[in-house]
Design a protein around this motif. Sequence first.
Motif: not given
Ligand SMILES: [Mg+2]
Length: 328
Positions: A58, A175-176
């Motif tokens: 991240t 991000d994810e």
């Molecule tokens: Mg992360």
Amino acid sequence: MLSETPAIDIRGLTRVFESRKGFLFREATRTEALRGIDLTVERGAIFGLLGPNGAGKTTLTKILSTLLLPSTGTAMVLGHNVVREADWLRPRMGLVLGGERGLYNRVSGRENLRYFADLYGVPLAERERRIAELISRVDLDWAADRRVEEYSRGMKQKLHIARGILHRPEILFLDEPTIGLDPKSAREIRKLVRSLVADGVTIFLTTHYMFEAEELCPEIAILSKGRIVARDTVAALRQLVGGDRTLEAEAYGFDDREVEALRALPGVSKILSEEFGPALRLTLRVRTGETQPEDVRALLPNHPELSVRERRTSLEDVYLDLVEEEGH
Ligand SMILES: [Mg+2]
Ligand SMILES: Nc1ncnc2c1ncn2[C@@H]1O[C@H](COP(=O)(O)OP(=O)(O)OP(=O)(O)O)[C@@H](O)[C@H]1O
């Protein structure tokens, strides 16, 4: 030519977080989240970044999308410096962070998109048409005029992605994107992500789901403790960990001589041992065309309960081998 520069070009990038804990006796803590990243990503594909919790994924995503400053080193996106040329870059990139924050719950999905369209400077004449197009692209037509607080997690994530591509970015950071989604919703998101690549968008994606990375990303990097420990195609990574075949032998214990004999078999690069219920499992990475299951059985005649099976080395195997080497 500008269009020939890579989508992402990172040199010696580090990021340190310094924070203070306690009130009276303030204790300084220092976290090296990124410890010297070098990475080049070409345009026009999905690049996957994998790594354990706390690896720095991240942090790296935020630096690349200009949300966070690096400590040292340089990061170029679309040929422009993320620190010095952030204003040039921002309209050309989109960011979708996992989680539920960043939407206005009290208003509808469509109104959320109107708000962000105005923020991004989408021309008013085009705004409604573009929003309607996006809403159907993410399959939210039926819910577009309902308040976001009534949305499920998957619906919110679709709206997040719609918001992330509203201004037609050239590069999108995800991000994810499928965290916490049921298999069907996750599959819809993956389909949407693939359709963006077909439109020419470059995608930088982090995920903890190995099959997702394997399915979406021609190339991946594995980040561990702030360093890139591998970067290649999945096929090449299988070779990197010693072979694209995996043999598993299970029995109630093996002695050292047996393990050494297995290690000496042709094409066997690595043997891992783990307890598996009452049994012990030996996992062998083997190169194509060499040692077969029957060769393993032949070396272990004293185990009536022995089972040996073969499977393809998965990205998860590769990941665990590489991250384990890093001492996780
Ligand atoms: Mg992360
Ligand atoms: N704002 C912050 N202040 C202090 N430390 C931070 C901050 N943000 C991240 N860190 C630390 O930096 C390291 C990397 O965190 P990061 O969130 O980038 O990891 P990650 O790979 O995204 O993990 P996850 O898979 O859990 O999302 C961690 O040790 C984390 O505690």
